[in-house]
Design an enzyme around this catalytic site. Structure first.
Site, PDB file in Angstrom:
ATOM      1  N   ASP A   1      55.501  53.772  74.956  1.00 49.06           N
ATOM      2  CA  ASP A   1      54.595  52.709  74.548  1.00 49.06           C
ATOM      3  C   ASP A   1      53.407  53.357  73.835  1.00 49.06           C
ATOM      4  OD1 ASP A   1      53.103  50.154  74.631  1.00 49.06           O
ATOM      5  OD2 ASP A   1      51.938  51.155  76.196  1.00 49.06           O
TER       6      ASP A   1
ATOM      7  N   ASP B   1      52.116  50.890  80.266  1.00 53.35           N
ATOM      8  CA  ASP B   1      50.921  50.564  81.046  1.00 53.35           C
ATOM      9  C   ASP B   1      50.665  49.076  81.214  1.00 53.35           C
ATOM     10  OD1 ASP B   1      50.100  50.236  78.223  1.00 53.35           O
ATOM     11  OD2 ASP B   1      48.096  49.947  79.085  1.00 53.35           O
TER      12      ASP B   1
ATOM     13  N   ASN C   1      54.049  43.963  78.933  1.00 50.99           N
ATOM     14  CA  ASN C   1      55.230  44.004  78.064  1.00 50.99           C
ATOM     15  C   ASN C   1      56.063  45.270  78.254  1.00 50.99           C
ATOM     16  OD1 ASN C   1      53.341  45.690  76.817  1.00 50.99           O
ATOM     17  ND2 ASN C   1      53.978  45.137  74.757  1.00 50.99           N
TER      18      ASN C   1
END
Length: 266
Positions: A9, A214, A217
């Site tokens: 991410d 984190d 999503n």
């Protein structure tokens, strides 16, 4: 060690609080790639506002954008490219609903190569790198399939509830962090799906996928992959489904330090 797929991410994970990739992170990821492992970016961002990070890291792997609404090989023709788009009638209806809501400060409609907005603005949002002008306003016809709608609002919950009741099959994430709003994608679009799709191309088993995240999503991705790692700065909900948690935050090179230990790079 078996070949691994490392899915990263961006915001709150690979990027620091300034939205940058640190030198340590770049150097560590380069070492991991030199060992023969695959590093991919799995982000909710569009390609247009994440491609500079892909370039900065010197990647040549497929990329997961829009939480897997788009899986592609940047700057190359790829016969495995996948786009999961939204129905145009749904797009138009959500735009109308947002226009009736004064609390919605900005709406964006995005495709692989374009993004459009419902108003001229200068948003104070980290991942909008420029002022929005009349050239960016919603067109009468879209030249590409629409992948994502974003609605920015300090109070997103009421509108999210309204849209969810009207379209229960849509994939929707409500952001409540520094940036507050709603992200809308097609049915069952989430990062785990895109990461597994890329893993299949590399013939990498789930047990050999490492994913870092984190936020909300990232939930399905960290829950589903063989080794999901939540950042030290992640929500408790995410930490509860992850296999592990970094000892350091995104602002302390948490990903890099974790990979150094995992691959014994020191």
């Amino acid at each position: 060690m078996k070949q691994k797929l490392i899915a990263l991410d961006l915001d709150g994970t690979t990027l620091n609080h300034q939205g940058k990739v640190s030198t340590k992170t770049k150097e560590t990821l380069s070492k991991v790639i030199q060992l023969g492992h695959h590093v991919i970016l799995a982000t909710g961002r569009s390609f247009q506002i994440s491609k500079h990070i892909y370039q900065e890291l010197g990647l040549d792997t497929p990329m997961v954008n829009f939480n897997s609404g788009l899986v592609h090989l940047p700057y190359q023709e790829w016969d495995k490219e996948r786009v999961v788009g939204l129905d145009l009638d749904v797009v138009n209806d959500i735009v109308k609903r947002a226009d009736k809501r004064p609390e919605v400060s900005l709406l964006t409609v995005e495709s692989k190569d374009f993004f459009w907005v419902n108003k001229v603005a200068n948003p104070d949002i980290d991942f909008f790198p420029r002022k929005i002008t009349e050239d960016d306003l919603l067109p009468k016809q879209y030249p590409q399939e629409i992948i994502s709608i974003m609605l920015f609002s300090e109070n997103p919950d009421d509108l999210a509830k309204e849209i969810r009741e009207a379209y229960p099959d849509l994939s929707m994430h409500v952001w409540r962090g520094n940036v507050r709003g709603i992200e809308i994608l097609s049915k069952k679009v989430h990062k785990a799906d895109g990461v597994f799709y890329v893993a299949d191309q590399f013939i990498i088993a789930n047990e050999d996928i490492i994913a870092f995240g984190d936020e909300e999503n990232d939930y399905e991705m960290l829950q589903s992959v063989g080794h999901g790692v939540a950042m030290a700065n992640a929500s408790d909900k995410l930490k509860n489904v992850a296999k592990d948690v970094t000892a350091f935050t995104n602002n302390e090179d948490g990903v890099a330090r974790y990979l150094e230990d995992y691959f014994k790079l020191n």
